[in-house]
Design an enzyme around this catalytic site. Structure first.
Site, PDB file in Angstrom:
ATOM      1  N   ASP A   9       0.486  -1.229   0.154  1.00  0.00           N
ATOM      2  CA  ASP A   9      -0.199   0.161  -0.439  1.00  0.00           C
ATOM      3  C   ASP A   9       1.095   1.793   0.133  1.00  0.00           C
ATOM      4  O   ASP A   9       2.234   1.292   0.116  1.00  0.00           O
ATOM      5  CB  ASP A   9      -0.825  -0.064   1.325  1.00  0.00           C
ATOM      6  CG  ASP A   9      -1.538   0.864   0.768  1.00  0.00           C
ATOM      7  OD1 ASP A   9      -2.105   1.455   0.038  1.00  0.00           O
ATOM      8  OD2 ASP A   9      -1.654   1.978   2.655  1.00  0.00           O
ATOM      9  N   ASP A  11      -0.104   5.141   1.332  1.00  0.00           N
ATOM     10  CA  ASP A  11      -0.882   5.769   2.910  1.00  0.00           C
ATOM     11  C   ASP A  11      -0.746   5.060   3.547  1.00  0.00           C
ATOM     12  O   ASP A  11      -0.783   4.100   3.718  1.00  0.00           O
ATOM     13  CB  ASP A  11      -2.098   6.726   1.828  1.00  0.00           C
ATOM     14  CG  ASP A  11      -1.835   7.432   0.673  1.00  0.00           C
ATOM     15  OD1 ASP A  11      -1.208   8.943   1.688  1.00  0.00           O
ATOM     16  OD2 ASP A  11      -1.955   6.895  -0.954  1.00  0.00           O
ATOM     17  N   SER A 108      -2.266   1.325  -5.122  1.00  0.00           N
ATOM     18  CA  SER A 108      -2.855   2.056  -3.676  1.00  0.00           C
ATOM     19  C   SER A 108      -4.496   2.562  -3.907  1.00  0.00           C
ATOM     20  O   SER A 108      -4.937   2.927  -4.863  1.00  0.00           O
ATOM     21  CB  SER A 108      -2.012   3.820  -3.758  1.00  0.00           C
ATOM     22  OG  SER A 108      -2.244   4.812  -3.081  1.00  0.00           O
ATOM     23  N   LYS A 141     -11.411  -0.739  -1.824  1.00  0.00           N
ATOM     24  CA  LYS A 141     -11.087  -1.318  -1.019  1.00  0.00           C
ATOM     25  C   LYS A 141     -12.135  -0.454  -0.027  1.00  0.00           C
ATOM     26  O   LYS A 141     -12.370   0.810  -0.325  1.00  0.00           O
ATOM     27  CB  LYS A 141      -9.541  -0.747  -0.225  1.00  0.00           C
ATOM     28  CG  LYS A 141      -8.528  -1.608  -1.318  1.00  0.00           C
ATOM     29  CD  LYS A 141      -7.053  -0.465  -0.394  1.00  0.00           C
ATOM     30  CE  LYS A 141      -5.902  -0.695  -1.151  1.00  0.00           C
ATOM     31  NZ  LYS A 141      -4.735  -0.480  -0.958  1.00  0.00           N
ATOM     32  N   ASP A 166      -1.819  -1.024   6.641  1.00  0.00           N
ATOM     33  CA  ASP A 166      -2.717  -0.628   7.358  1.00  0.00           C
ATOM     34  C   ASP A 166      -3.625   0.274   8.626  1.00  0.00           C
ATOM     35  O   ASP A 166      -4.130   0.080   8.709  1.00  0.00           O
ATOM     36  CB  ASP A 166      -1.274   0.860   7.047  1.00  0.00           C
ATOM     37  CG  ASP A 166      -2.272   1.826   6.668  1.00  0.00           C
ATOM     38  OD1 ASP A 166      -2.199   2.987   7.846  1.00  0.00           O
ATOM     39  OD2 ASP A 166      -2.227   1.536   5.391  1.00  0.00           O
TER      40      ASP A 166
END
Length: 218
Positions: A9, A11, A108, A141, A166
């Site tokens: 990922d 960010d 991303s 996502k 995260d």
């Protein structure tokens, strides 16, 4: 099965931008006399550009079209990135270290223009064989679309991949794709318990992740 590819990922994993995104979008919404809904921040983490801009326009009530909202916010984000790219300490080194053993991809929720800017500034443009934005797949996502698309372009199966995430929606996305999920929980925006439960490995800091630990997931 063995791990042959690692998909990052962006960010919250390579750059610590969740606070930047929140600040920019809250200020933007406030400029129109509006406020986030109670769950807006959590919902938008992991959403594609089209999804979060639609949320701000149609649910939060910003009097602009989703396309206009996206252009406005992305323009402000790009300016922030040019003046101060918030790289997570050790992230660049970790990407390069894992790239010595595994094929790397990137999945991303950021727009393509921001992905390219971040990687260029960080010196990582050539580190990833495939990079994709959720704006380039049907669903953002927590749907698995972007991870499955990266796998397809890499020529590997999800079972061959580890994903590093995260956020709650990111973790859910990678798990739904069938990958071995590595969680690096954000200290300010920790993932939900159910999302974290789907991770095969949880680490406190990205620099702590070794190639051996990744390989041991399969």
């Amino acid at each position: 099965m063995t791990i042959s590819a690692v998909i990052f990922d962006l960010d919250g994993v390579i750059i610590d931008t969740e606070q930047v995104w929140e600040d920019v979008r809250r200020s933007y919404v406030a400029s129109y006399g509006k406020s986030f809904l109670p769950d807006s921040q959590d919902r938008m983490m992991g959403m594609s550009t089209g999804e979060w801009s639609t949320h701000l326009a149609e649910e939060v009530g910003v009097p602009r079209t989703p396309a206009q909202v996206a252009d406005d916010v992305l323009g402000q984000m790009a300016l922030r990135y040019k003046s101060d790219l918030p790289l997570i300490p050790g992230a660049v080194e970790t990407v390069k270290r894992l790239g010595e053993r595994f094929t790397l991809g990137l999945a991303s929720s950021s727009a393509r223009v921001l992905i390219d800017q971040v990687l260029a500034t960080a010196g990582l443009t050539d580190a990833f064989k495939v990079t994709m934005s959720t704006e380039e797949v049907p669903r953002g996502k927590p749907a698995p679309d972007v991870y499955l698309a990266v796998c397809d372009k890499l020529g590997v199966t999800p079972e061959d991949c580890a994903a590093i995430e995260d956020s709650s929606n990111g973790l859910r996305s990678a798990a739904a794709a069938g990958m071995a999920v590595i969680a690096v929980p954000h200290g300010v925006y920790p993932p939900a318990a159910d999302a974290l439960a789907g991770a095969a490995l949880v680490i406190d800091r990205l620099p702590d992740l070794t190639a051996e630990a990744v390989a041991a997931l399969r």
